[in-house]
Enzyme design. Structure first.
Site, PDB file in Angstrom:
ATOM      1  N   GLU A  81      49.531  66.480 -67.586  1.00 38.22           N
ATOM      2  CA  GLU A  81      50.987  66.516 -67.670  1.00 38.22           C
ATOM      3  C   GLU A  81      51.556  65.181 -67.220  1.00 38.22           C
ATOM      4  O   GLU A  81      52.754  65.045 -67.022  1.00 38.22           O
ATOM      5  CB  GLU A  81      51.563  67.673 -66.861  1.00 38.22           C
ATOM      6  CG  GLU A  81      51.235  67.640 -65.389  1.00 38.22           C
ATOM      7  CD  GLU A  81      51.761  68.849 -64.647  1.00 38.22           C
ATOM      8  OE1 GLU A  81      52.990  68.991 -64.581  1.00 38.22           O
ATOM      9  OE2 GLU A  81      50.956  69.642 -64.145  1.00 38.22           O
ATOM     10  N   CYS A 113      50.715  72.326 -65.075  1.00 32.71           N
ATOM     11  CA  CYS A 113      49.411  72.398 -64.399  1.00 32.71           C
ATOM     12  C   CYS A 113      48.466  73.410 -65.041  1.00 32.71           C
ATOM     13  O   CYS A 113      47.303  73.506 -64.653  1.00 32.71           O
ATOM     14  CB  CYS A 113      49.614  72.736 -62.922  1.00 32.71           C
ATOM     15  SG  CYS A 113      50.702  71.588 -62.081  1.00 32.71           S
ATOM     16  N   THR A 154      54.111  66.362 -51.758  1.00 37.41           N
ATOM     17  CA  THR A 154      53.156  67.152 -52.557  1.00 37.41           C
ATOM     18  C   THR A 154      52.691  66.359 -53.778  1.00 37.41           C
ATOM     19  O   THR A 154      52.526  66.907 -54.858  1.00 37.41           O
ATOM     20  CB  THR A 154      53.766  68.510 -52.980  1.00 37.41           C
ATOM     21  OG1 THR A 154      54.977  68.281 -53.689  1.00 37.41           O
ATOM     22  CG2 THR A 154      54.052  69.393 -51.789  1.00 37.41           C
ATOM     23  N   HIS A 235      45.652  77.929 -58.218  1.00 37.69           N
ATOM     24  CA  HIS A 235      46.251  76.603 -58.373  1.00 37.69           C
ATOM     25  C   HIS A 235      46.971  76.252 -57.066  1.00 37.69           C
ATOM     26  O   HIS A 235      47.691  77.089 -56.516  1.00 37.69           O
ATOM     27  CB  HIS A 235      47.247  76.632 -59.543  1.00 37.69           C
ATOM     28  CG  HIS A 235      48.149  75.447 -59.586  1.00 37.69           C
ATOM     29  ND1 HIS A 235      47.667  74.156 -59.621  1.00 37.69           N
ATOM     30  CD2 HIS A 235      49.505  75.337 -59.558  1.00 37.69           C
ATOM     31  CE1 HIS A 235      48.692  73.317 -59.633  1.00 37.69           C
ATOM     32  NE2 HIS A 235      49.814  74.002 -59.591  1.00 37.69           N
TER      33      HIS A 235
HETATM   34  N1  COA Z   1      55.892  73.302 -38.325  1.00 40.83           N
HETATM   35  C1  COA Z   1      55.320  74.229 -39.115  1.00 40.83           C
HETATM   36  N2  COA Z   1      55.892  74.651 -40.294  1.00 40.83           N
HETATM   37  C2  COA Z   1      57.057  74.079 -40.668  1.00 40.83           C
HETATM   38  C3  COA Z   1      57.706  73.127 -39.865  1.00 40.83           C
HETATM   39  C4  COA Z   1      57.078  72.728 -38.637  1.00 40.83           C
HETATM   40  N3  COA Z   1      57.621  71.813 -37.833  1.00 40.83           N
HETATM   41  N4  COA Z   1      58.852  72.766 -40.486  1.00 40.83           N
HETATM   42  C5  COA Z   1      58.917  73.467 -41.642  1.00 40.83           C
HETATM   43  N5  COA Z   1      57.829  74.279 -41.736  1.00 40.83           N
HETATM   44  C6  COA Z   1      57.476  75.180 -42.841  1.00 40.83           C
HETATM   45  C7  COA Z   1      58.648  75.944 -43.427  1.00 40.83           C
HETATM   46  O1  COA Z   1      58.929  77.095 -42.673  1.00 40.83           O
HETATM   47  C8  COA Z   1      58.119  76.250 -44.813  1.00 40.83           C
HETATM   48  O2  COA Z   1      57.195  77.317 -44.745  1.00 40.83           O
HETATM   49  P1  COA Z   1      57.418  78.661 -45.608  1.00 40.83           P
HETATM   50  O3  COA Z   1      57.574  78.218 -47.046  1.00 40.83           O
HETATM   51  O4  COA Z   1      56.160  79.419 -45.389  1.00 40.83           O
HETATM   52  O5  COA Z   1      58.646  79.278 -45.077  1.00 40.83           O
HETATM   53  C9  COA Z   1      57.298  74.997 -45.160  1.00 40.83           C
HETATM   54  O6  COA Z   1      57.040  74.346 -43.926  1.00 40.83           O
HETATM   55  C10 COA Z   1      58.031  74.040 -46.097  1.00 40.83           C
HETATM   56  O7  COA Z   1      59.314  73.832 -45.584  1.00 40.83           O
HETATM   57  P2  COA Z   1      60.578  73.687 -46.553  1.00 40.83           P
HETATM   58  O8  COA Z   1      61.771  73.493 -45.715  1.00 40.83           O
HETATM   59  O9  COA Z   1      60.575  74.793 -47.548  1.00 40.83           O
HETATM   60  O10 COA Z   1      60.163  72.314 -47.263  1.00 40.83           O
HETATM   61  P3  COA Z   1      60.838  71.501 -48.418  1.00 40.83           P
HETATM   62  O11 COA Z   1      62.256  71.855 -48.662  1.00 40.83           O
HETATM   63  O12 COA Z   1      60.550  70.082 -48.090  1.00 40.83           O
HETATM   64  O13 COA Z   1      60.022  71.938 -49.728  1.00 40.83           O
HETATM   65  C11 COA Z   1      58.237  72.110 -51.268  1.00 40.83           C
HETATM   66  C12 COA Z   1      58.642  72.140 -49.786  1.00 40.83           C
HETATM   67  C13 COA Z   1      56.764  72.458 -51.383  1.00 40.83           C
HETATM   68  C14 COA Z   1      59.059  73.135 -52.048  1.00 40.83           C
HETATM   69  C15 COA Z   1      58.491  70.674 -51.801  1.00 40.83           C
HETATM   70  O14 COA Z   1      57.574  69.803 -51.229  1.00 40.83           O
HETATM   71  C16 COA Z   1      58.432  70.554 -53.314  1.00 40.83           C
HETATM   72  O15 COA Z   1      59.446  70.730 -53.982  1.00 40.83           O
HETATM   73  N6  COA Z   1      57.233  70.244 -53.873  1.00 40.83           N
HETATM   74  C17 COA Z   1      57.042  70.124 -55.308  1.00 40.83           C
HETATM   75  C18 COA Z   1      57.017  71.447 -56.032  1.00 40.83           C
HETATM   76  C19 COA Z   1      55.866  72.285 -55.775  1.00 40.83           C
HETATM   77  O16 COA Z   1      54.858  71.847 -55.295  1.00 40.83           O
HETATM   78  N7  COA Z   1      56.015  73.550 -56.177  1.00 40.83           N
HETATM   79  C20 COA Z   1      55.018  74.552 -56.012  1.00 40.83           C
HETATM   80  C21 COA Z   1      54.864  75.502 -57.166  1.00 40.83           C
HETATM   81  S1  COA Z   1      54.145  74.798 -58.642  1.00 40.83           S
END
Ligand code: COA
Length: 389
Positions: A81, A113, A154, A235
């Site tokens: 992709e 993916c 990520t 995945h």
């Molecule tokens: N210690 C431990 N955990 C912590 C923390 C800390 N200090 N601070 C935050 N967290 C946890 C949150 O509680 C959350 O866990 P949960 O989802 O189990 O509730 C996790 O860390 C991520 O925090 P969040 O605020 O949701 O992160 P974010 O807004 O930065 O987004 C992704 C995370 C993965 C959505 C983001 O990196 C992204 O958009 N990635 C690309 C898309 C992707 O990979 N999608 C997946 C499906 S294909």
């Protein structure tokens, strides 16, 4: 009696450099626990200036060709992709770098993916038609989000190559498959953009919905009951996602969601993805490699695989591990592909992230950085120039 078909060999390659999440956290002020625990990531591979999906794909496939030869390979399917051309299949460059026979069909497949699983399923069909032929499936991606965006943590890069054939040495792929498609905008990359666009929370919801849908179809197609699987290979855009997905599946099936049981079901699948990062199409097959490399003898055991591609398409399917598979594993080479990477600091990563070829049709050469077997020497007259090192 129907012939058994599946994954005969599996090999992977990743980028030259590695950025630790500690370095990223130091740059953006994020609590490291969010990366290490919250999303389950330690570091991510960063390709050198002279690496891309072609060089990684060829590097992943070369050991397979060295072990099994080329004569039975009449099809190469390249799933990605992060495509480098709108018309020409990246697999044609790989075909050339590996010196494969000209009597061969080569094509590129795309559905986020999920693409490599489509490639695998299509390969099974080709081998069923003529069991003397083998199909080389290459899944190769560079995951790239905007700097300083939530997706930045990520990212990653890797390629997995799989040789699909009759009487496989590693994993017999079974019927049926559970399928699911829904038109959602959780992740996409318009043709004019280098970096993907993502709605992170929507992508998590869409992934979970797809797990449920694919599993539902799998049961309707008379698949195995959940209890029969020795492990679940998901995945992993980030490794915590596999835990979310499995908890969701167990809940949906009315099973206990005990954390220890979830850890036992998938804990051994995350080791490579946790340090390589998201490799998109390759991710679920890196998870399979990590499981096979680490688990006690799985011979004769059934594995569940869940492939998800945003947008979205998912497939739940299974495979039985073949007796004697351990002699075929590439555990040492797999670990070496990870440990050989050179750490890069945040500034170095940022410079690589921002690199792009000018689109003026001139001659633009890349600095020699990779220590891998193939490199992207540059671009000349809008043509990418690859070479063996
Ligand atoms: N210690 C431990 N955990 C912590 C923390 C800390 N200090 N601070 C935050 N967290 C946890 C949150 O509680 C959350 O866990 P949960 O989802 O189990 O509730 C996790 O860390 C991520 O925090 P969040 O605020 O949701 O992160 P974010 O807004 O930065 O987004 C992704 C995370 C993965 C959505 C983001 O990196 C992204 O958009 N990635 C690309 C898309 C992707 O990979 N999608 C997946 C499906 S294909």
């Amino acid at each position: 009696m129907s012939v058994s078909i599946g994954i005969h060999d599996l090999s992977f390659a990743t980028g030259e450099f590695v950025l630790s999440h500690a370095a990223l956290a130091e740059h953006n002020g994020t609590d490291l626990g969010k990366y290490h625990v919250g999303i389950g990531q330690q570091s991510m591979s960063v390709p050198a200036a002279d690496e891309d999906i072609v060089t990684m794909g060829a590097a992943a496939a070369a050991p397979i060709i060295a072990r099994h030869g080329k004569s039975q390979i009449r099809t190469v399917v390249f799933a990605t992709e992060s495509s480098i051309d709108q018309a020409k299949a990246a697999g044609v460059y790989v075909h050339s770098l590996l010196g494969l026979q000209s009597a061969c069909r080569v094509v590129e497949l795309k559905q986020a993916c999920y693409g490599a699983t489509a490639a695998l399923q299509f390969a099974l069909g080709l081998v069923r038609r003529d069991p003397t032929q083998q199909v080389l499936v290459v899944a190769s991606d560079v995951s790239k989000y905007e700097l300083d965006s939530p997706g930045e943590a990520t990212q990653g890069a890797a390629a997995v190559a799989m040789l699909v054939g009759a009487d496989p040495a590693l994993l017999r792929i079974e019927e049926p498959s559970g399928l699911f498609t829904a038109d959602v905008m959780d992740f996409w990359r318009p043709n004019y953009r280098e970096a993907a666009l993502v709605d992170g929370q929507e992508s998590i919801t869409a992934y979970l919905q797809a797990v449920e849908g694919a599993w539902k179809d799998y049961t309707e197609q008379n698949g195995r009951p959940l209890e029969e699987f020795a492990a679940f290979v998901y995945h992993q855009p980030f490794t915590k996602m596999a835990y979310k997905a499995h908890r969701h599946l167990l809940n949906f099936c009315g099973h206990d969601t005990d954390a220890d049981a979830i850890g036992r079901a998938l804990g051994q699948t995350t080791a490579y993805n946790a340090v390589i990062g998201n490799s998109y199409t390759a991710s679920v097959y890196l998870a399979l490699a990590a499981l096979l490399d680490q688990a006690d003898d799985l011979a004769g055991r059934a594995l569940a695989l869940l492939s998800y591609g945003s947008g979205s398409v998912a497939e739940f399917f299974s495979g039985t591990v073949v007796a004697g598979y351990r002699e075929q594993l590439r555990t040492e080479a797999n670990r070496a592909a990870i440990t050989r990477r050179t750490p890069v600091d945040y500034a170095g990563y940022r410079a690589l992230h921002e690199r792009a070829f000018p689109s003026d049709g001139g001659d633009h050469y890349t600095p020699a950085q990779t220590t891998g077997p193939f490199r992207l020497a540059g671009i000349s007259g809008h043509k990418r120039v690859y070479e063996a090192r």
